[in-house]
Design an enzyme around this catalytic site. Structure first.
Site, PDB file in Angstrom:
ATOM      1  N   ARG A 102      21.108 -13.882   8.289  1.00 34.35           N
ATOM      2  CA  ARG A 102      19.496 -13.958   8.868  1.00 34.35           C
ATOM      3  C   ARG A 102      18.811 -15.066   8.904  1.00 34.35           C
ATOM      4  O   ARG A 102      18.186 -15.505   9.930  1.00 34.35           O
ATOM      5  CB  ARG A 102      18.725 -13.076   7.568  1.00 34.35           C
ATOM      6  CG  ARG A 102      17.325 -12.922   7.994  1.00 34.35           C
ATOM      7  CD  ARG A 102      16.904 -12.463   9.045  1.00 34.35           C
ATOM      8  NE  ARG A 102      17.843 -11.165   9.566  1.00 34.35           N
ATOM      9  CZ  ARG A 102      17.695 -10.895  10.835  1.00 34.35           C
ATOM     10  NH1 ARG A 102      16.876 -11.460  11.820  1.00 34.35           N
ATOM     11  NH2 ARG A 102      18.408  -9.846  11.036  1.00 34.35           N
ATOM     12  N   LYS A 137       1.252 -28.373  15.870  1.00 37.28           N
ATOM     13  CA  LYS A 137       1.079 -27.051  15.749  1.00 37.28           C
ATOM     14  C   LYS A 137       2.177 -26.215  15.382  1.00 37.28           C
ATOM     15  O   LYS A 137       2.389 -25.656  16.401  1.00 37.28           O
ATOM     16  CB  LYS A 137      -0.112 -26.501  16.673  1.00 37.28           C
ATOM     17  CG  LYS A 137      -1.459 -27.289  16.754  1.00 37.28           C
ATOM     18  CD  LYS A 137      -2.203 -26.812  17.931  1.00 37.28           C
ATOM     19  CE  LYS A 137      -3.499 -27.794  18.127  1.00 37.28           C
ATOM     20  NZ  LYS A 137      -4.176 -27.564  19.196  1.00 37.28           N
ATOM     21  N   LYS A 169      -8.716 -38.722  16.109  1.00 35.95           N
ATOM     22  CA  LYS A 169      -9.208 -37.715  16.914  1.00 35.95           C
ATOM     23  C   LYS A 169     -10.837 -37.758  16.515  1.00 35.95           C
ATOM     24  O   LYS A 169     -11.229 -38.505  15.778  1.00 35.95           O
ATOM     25  CB  LYS A 169      -8.701 -36.327  16.523  1.00 35.95           C
ATOM     26  CG  LYS A 169      -7.004 -36.295  16.561  1.00 35.95           C
ATOM     27  CD  LYS A 169      -6.519 -34.960  16.463  1.00 35.95           C
ATOM     28  CE  LYS A 169      -6.899 -33.743  16.781  1.00 35.95           C
ATOM     29  NZ  LYS A 169      -6.458 -33.861  18.300  1.00 35.95           N
ATOM     30  N   GLU A 202      -8.233 -40.342  20.906  1.00 35.75           N
ATOM     31  CA  GLU A 202      -8.815 -39.065  21.547  1.00 35.75           C
ATOM     32  C   GLU A 202     -10.141 -39.525  22.093  1.00 35.75           C
ATOM     33  O   GLU A 202     -11.014 -40.378  21.469  1.00 35.75           O
ATOM     34  CB  GLU A 202      -9.057 -38.229  20.862  1.00 35.75           C
ATOM     35  CG  GLU A 202      -9.370 -36.877  21.356  1.00 35.75           C
ATOM     36  CD  GLU A 202      -9.721 -35.598  20.197  1.00 35.75           C
ATOM     37  OE1 GLU A 202      -8.649 -34.772  20.045  1.00 35.75           O
ATOM     38  OE2 GLU A 202     -10.987 -35.302  19.900  1.00 35.75           O
ATOM     39  N   ASP A 224      -8.985 -35.579  26.187  1.00 36.21           N
ATOM     40  CA  ASP A 224      -8.927 -34.313  25.576  1.00 36.21           C
ATOM     41  C   ASP A 224      -9.931 -33.322  26.278  1.00 36.21           C
ATOM     42  O   ASP A 224     -11.131 -33.688  26.356  1.00 36.21           O
ATOM     43  CB  ASP A 224      -9.327 -34.101  24.095  1.00 36.21           C
ATOM     44  CG  ASP A 224      -9.106 -33.102  23.391  1.00 36.21           C
ATOM     45  OD1 ASP A 224      -8.042 -32.361  23.615  1.00 36.21           O
ATOM     46  OD2 ASP A 224      -9.985 -32.558  22.869  1.00 36.21           O
TER      47      ASP A 224
END
Length: 285
Positions: A102, A137, A169, A202, A224
């Site tokens: 698995r 992410k 950011k 950013e 961005d």
């Protein structure tokens, strides 16, 4: 980026934790009906089309579960596969094969999906000089696997985590009191703590890019959520001052157009957070 030894340690932790999670105090299904002396052989069967990834990881899992398991590899990581292909055979104690099954499948199905999606972006960007990057992410606990899969698919890794690169950011900038203050404080922090980390900043508009360019020491500017025209203006404004990266909802339909704006990189969280697992199975032979 993290070192190879750090990466290897992450993989070791993933395997040990996954086996702990899945096996616990024993694979009682196998223990109940299969003798410890039983020997078996299984094949990794492809039931989909795409880029295979996770073969090297599977070998590490089999080795961890039972050092006596033998793997015969027919198709290596990064190769195109189609329905019906056999990637490898594994042979040895039947209980050990079932114990590892698995984890091998879960990892390879997801890694192959990520590699396949990454290769789609790589092909779309061919000839532009722009490289595709992943992001943070990722699925908690298996980031190393997912970033490994991006590399197998032909993409490049962004920073691995919060500790191996500075990325200022919008929230950092706002909390710090503005772009110039954020960059200045960051450079002071790195010097005071004797840290050698690259700085990415950013920008939300052309005015912020102009402000970033007033301060030296920025490795890359993250352009961005810009449209195409403003991205072109940003690239021209930045020139050879530092590297450029586009991000913000860029997908298969828009990636090449952003690349044609002249950016060095495109980053996409979709490489890791929006994929459908490749259909694979491990079958006894």
């Amino acid at each position: 980026m993290i070192s190879q030894s750090q990466f290897d340690k992450e993989i070791e932790l993933i395997i040990s934790n996954a086996v702990r999670e899945d096996v616990g105090n024993g694979d009682h299904s196998s223990l109940a009906c299969i003798p410890a002396s039983a020997q078996g052989k299984a094949k990794l069967l492809v039931k989909d089309n795409g880029i295979i990834a996770g073969v090297a990881f599977a070998k590490k899992v089999f080795q961890y579960v039972d050092a006596n398991l033998k793997v015969e590899t027919l198709i290596e990581d990064g190769a195109k596969v189609k329905y019906g292909d056999i990637v490898f055979y594994v042979e040895g104690a039947s209980q050990s094969i079932l114990k590892a099954e698995r984890l091998v499948l879960n990892a390879m199905q997801r890694m192959s999906a990520i590699a396949t999606k990454t290769k789609t972006f790589v092909d779309l960007l061919e000839g532009t000089g722009t490289k595709i990057l992943d992001t943070r992410k990722t699925t908690p606990g298996i980031r190393a696997l997912e970033k490994w899969a991006v590399k197998i698919g032909g993409g490049e890794n962004h920073r691995f985590a919060l500790y191996d690169m500075i990325m200022l950011k919008d929230n950092h900038i706002d909390f710090a009191g503005g772009i110039t203050k954020a960059i200045t404080k960051t450079k002071d922090y790195l010097e005071e703590n004797n840290l050698d980390l690259k700085i990415i900043v950013e920008a939300r508009n052309l005015e912020e890019i102009a402000e970033i360019l007033k301060t030296d020491g920025v490795y890359r500017i993250l352009i961005d959520n810009f449209n195409y025209e403003d991205t072109k203006k940003a690239v021209t404004l930045i020139g050879d001052h530092c590297l450029t990266e586009s991000s913000g909802g860029i997908n298969e339909d828009t990636a090449r157009e952003y690349a044609m704006c002249g950016v060095d990189f495109i980053s996409s969280g979709a490489l890791t957070h929006s994929v459908y697992n490749m259909d694979l199975s491990l079958k006894a032979v």
